[in-house]
Each structure stands twice: as structure tokens, then as C-alpha cells.
Design a protein around this motif. Structure first.
Motif, PDB file in Angstrom:
ATOM      1  N   GLU A   1       0.839  -1.203   0.000  1.00  0.00           N
ATOM      2  CA  GLU A   1       0.000   0.000   0.000  1.00  0.00           C
ATOM      3  C   GLU A   1       0.874   1.252   0.000  1.00  0.00           C
ATOM      4  OE1 GLU A   1      -3.161   2.165   2.966  1.00  0.00           O
ATOM      5  OE2 GLU A   1      -3.211  -0.023   2.868  1.00  0.00           O
ATOM      6  N   GLN A   2       1.941   1.241   0.797  1.00  0.00           N
ATOM      7  CA  GLN A   2       2.825   2.397   0.844  1.00  0.00           C
ATOM      8  C   GLN A   2       3.574   2.582  -0.469  1.00  0.00           C
ATOM      9  OE1 GLN A   2       2.781   4.730   3.107  1.00  0.00           O
ATOM     10  NE2 GLN A   2       4.252   5.923   1.923  1.00  0.00           N
TER      11      GLN A   2
ATOM     12  N   TRP B   1       1.282   4.239  -2.674  1.00  0.00           N
ATOM     13  CA  TRP B   1       1.071   5.617  -2.223  1.00  0.00           C
ATOM     14  C   TRP B   1       2.236   6.496  -2.671  1.00  0.00           C
ATOM     15  CZ3 TRP B   1      -3.286   7.745  -0.847  1.00  0.00           C
ATOM     16  CH2 TRP B   1      -3.252   9.033  -0.305  1.00  0.00           C
ATOM     17  N   GLU B   2       3.449   5.949  -2.653  1.00  0.00           N
ATOM     18  CA  GLU B   2       4.617   6.695  -3.119  1.00  0.00           C
ATOM     19  C   GLU B   2       4.483   7.000  -4.616  1.00  0.00           C
ATOM     20  OE1 GLU B   2       7.019   7.957  -1.225  1.00  0.00           O
ATOM     21  OE2 GLU B   2       6.585   6.876   0.639  1.00  0.00           O
TER      22      GLU B   2
ATOM     23  N   PHE C   1      10.667   0.577  -1.926  1.00  0.00           N
ATOM     24  CA  PHE C   1       9.651  -0.329  -1.383  1.00  0.00           C
ATOM     25  C   PHE C   1       9.504  -1.560  -2.269  1.00  0.00           C
ATOM     26  CE2 PHE C   1       8.299   3.234   1.274  1.00  0.00           C
ATOM     27  CZ  PHE C   1       7.957   2.587   2.446  1.00  0.00           C
TER      28      PHE C   1
ATOM     29  N   VAL D   1       2.052  11.235   4.551  1.00  0.00           N
ATOM     30  CA  VAL D   1       3.015  10.177   4.250  1.00  0.00           C
ATOM     31  C   VAL D   1       3.761   9.786   5.522  1.00  0.00           C
ATOM     32  CG1 VAL D   1       5.133   9.604   2.978  1.00  0.00           C
ATOM     33  CG2 VAL D   1       3.262  10.787   1.811  1.00  0.00           C
TER      34      VAL D   1
ATOM     35  N   ARG E   1       1.617   7.625   7.655  1.00  0.00           N
ATOM     36  CA  ARG E   1       1.468   6.280   7.078  1.00  0.00           C
ATOM     37  C   ARG E   1       2.698   5.430   7.371  1.00  0.00           C
ATOM     38  NH1 ARG E   1      -2.488   6.054   2.908  1.00  0.00           N
ATOM     39  NH2 ARG E   1      -1.344   4.353   1.968  1.00  0.00           N
ATOM     40  N   ILE E   2       3.881   6.014   7.191  1.00  0.00           N
ATOM     41  CA  ILE E   2       5.118   5.272   7.429  1.00  0.00           C
ATOM     42  C   ILE E   2       5.256   4.931   8.909  1.00  0.00           C
ATOM     43  CG2 ILE E   2       7.654   5.449   7.382  1.00  0.00           C
ATOM     44  CD1 ILE E   2       7.260   6.955   4.664  1.00  0.00           C
TER      45      ILE E   2
ATOM     46  N   ILE F   1       3.183   1.923   9.686  1.00  0.00           N
ATOM     47  CA  ILE F   1       3.807   0.662   9.269  1.00  0.00           C
ATOM     48  C   ILE F   1       4.934   0.298  10.235  1.00  0.00           C
ATOM     49  CG2 ILE F   1       4.996  -0.579   7.421  1.00  0.00           C
ATOM     50  CD1 ILE F   1       3.682   1.464   5.460  1.00  0.00           C
TER      51      ILE F   1
ATOM     52  N   GLN G   1      11.405  11.586   5.902  1.00  0.00           N
ATOM     53  CA  GLN G   1      10.191  12.394   6.037  1.00  0.00           C
ATOM     54  C   GLN G   1      10.433  13.666   6.837  1.00  0.00           C
ATOM     55  OE1 GLN G   1       8.445  10.998   3.292  1.00  0.00           O
ATOM     56  NE2 GLN G   1       7.049  12.285   4.469  1.00  0.00           N
TER      57      GLN G   1
END
Length: 167
Positions: free
Chosen positions: A12-13, A16-17, A57, A97, A100-101, A104, A127
């Protein structure tokens, strides 16, 4: 080895990236159309950086025994009222972002998957830089207001180039 839950979160990430890259590429096009070549170049470098992140990723998922799966990417917005509006949106996006990270990373800690945790440390540090650089431009745009300094900022932003970090 990745659990199904971690593999899904990493996929998913990754997607998203890629979506993030599409946002910045759209912003690059918008600024080019507005005659702000420096802003366009800055956003294009940001697009390249986000694709670099997506590929990190992609490679990690496959190397960790998972299966990197590409998903559908929604079309991003195509235009913004002002450069400030675009950069404020970019800053909010980067904050999302980061969240989200971090989520995870929390999952990796819960599962005691130290390898994923170590992999994510690079992104967590990245980030901080992402939010800082975009936030700095938001601050400069707010100081400029509607003044003539936009030309000078456009020139300054035009010197940015993407350089892949050493691994």
C-alpha cells in the motif's frame, strides 16, 4: 519473511509513493503552464524522489520474500490557485506520508519484525527532511505574499536537481 499484514502495508505504501509522484508531476506541469519554470523543475525533482522511494519499497518487498503488487493510481489534481496553495497541499500530503510510514513502523514493532523496522528507519528520517523542505518553501511564499519576489524564488527553486542518496 513478511507477514501478510506487513506485506499488504508495504505494498500500500509503495503504491502511495507512486501516487505521491503523480501529484508532484502534476504540479510540475501546472507550474510549467504558469510560466514558473523553477517551480516546475523543483516539483519534477520531487517526482523523481518519490519514484525512487516507490522503487525502494518495490525492491524491499521482493527481497524480503513478498510480492510487490502494483495497484490502481488515482489521477491527481491538475491545477492550483496559487503557488502557495500547491505547496500547502504538498506539505499536508507529506505529513500524511509521515503518518502512514509511522503506522507501518508500529506494525513492524508489534510483529517484532526488526528487518522491516530497520528498512523503515531511512524513510522516517527522510520524512523529516521532506516536511522541512516543503515547509520552508511554504514559509517563503507566505513572506512574499503577492509581491514581486516570486520571480526570485522561482529562480532559486530552479536549481534543485534530484540526486539519489547513497545506500
Amino acid at each position: 519473511m513478511l507477514s501478510d499484514k506487513l506485506e499488504a502495508a508495504l505494498n500500500e505504501q509503495m503504491n502511495w509513493e507512486i501516487y505521491s509522484a503523480h501529484i508532484y508531476l502534476s504540479m510540475s506541469s501546472h507550474f510549467a503552464q504558469e510560466g514558473l519554470g523553477g517551480f516546475s523543475k523543483w516539483m519534477f525533482a520531487q517526482y523523481q524522489e518519490e519514484m525512487f522511494h516507490a522503487l525502494k519499497f518495490f525492491d524491499y518487498i521482493n527481497e524480503a520474500g513478498g510480492h510487490a503488487r502494483l495497484g490502481q493510481i488515482d489521477a491527481p489534481q491538475a491545477s492550483w490557485e496559487t503557488p502557495l496553495a500547491a505547496f500547502e497541499e504538498a506539505l499536508e500530503h507529506e505529513k500524511g506520508v509521515t503518518a502512514r510510514i509511522n503506522k507501518i513502523a508500529d506494525l513492524a514493532m508489534d510483529e517484532r519484525n526488526h528487518a522491516v523496522g530497520i528498512f523503515l528507519q531511512w524513510f522516517i528520517s527522510e520524512q523529516v527532511e521532506e516536511e522541512d523542505s516543503v515547509g520552508d518553501i511554504v514559509g517563503k511564499l507566505k513572506m512574499l505574499g503577492d509581491g514581486g519576489g516570486l520571480f526570485m524564488l522561482d529562480r532559486d527553486l530552479g536549481v534543485r536537481v534530484f540526486t539519489a542518496p547513497a545506500e
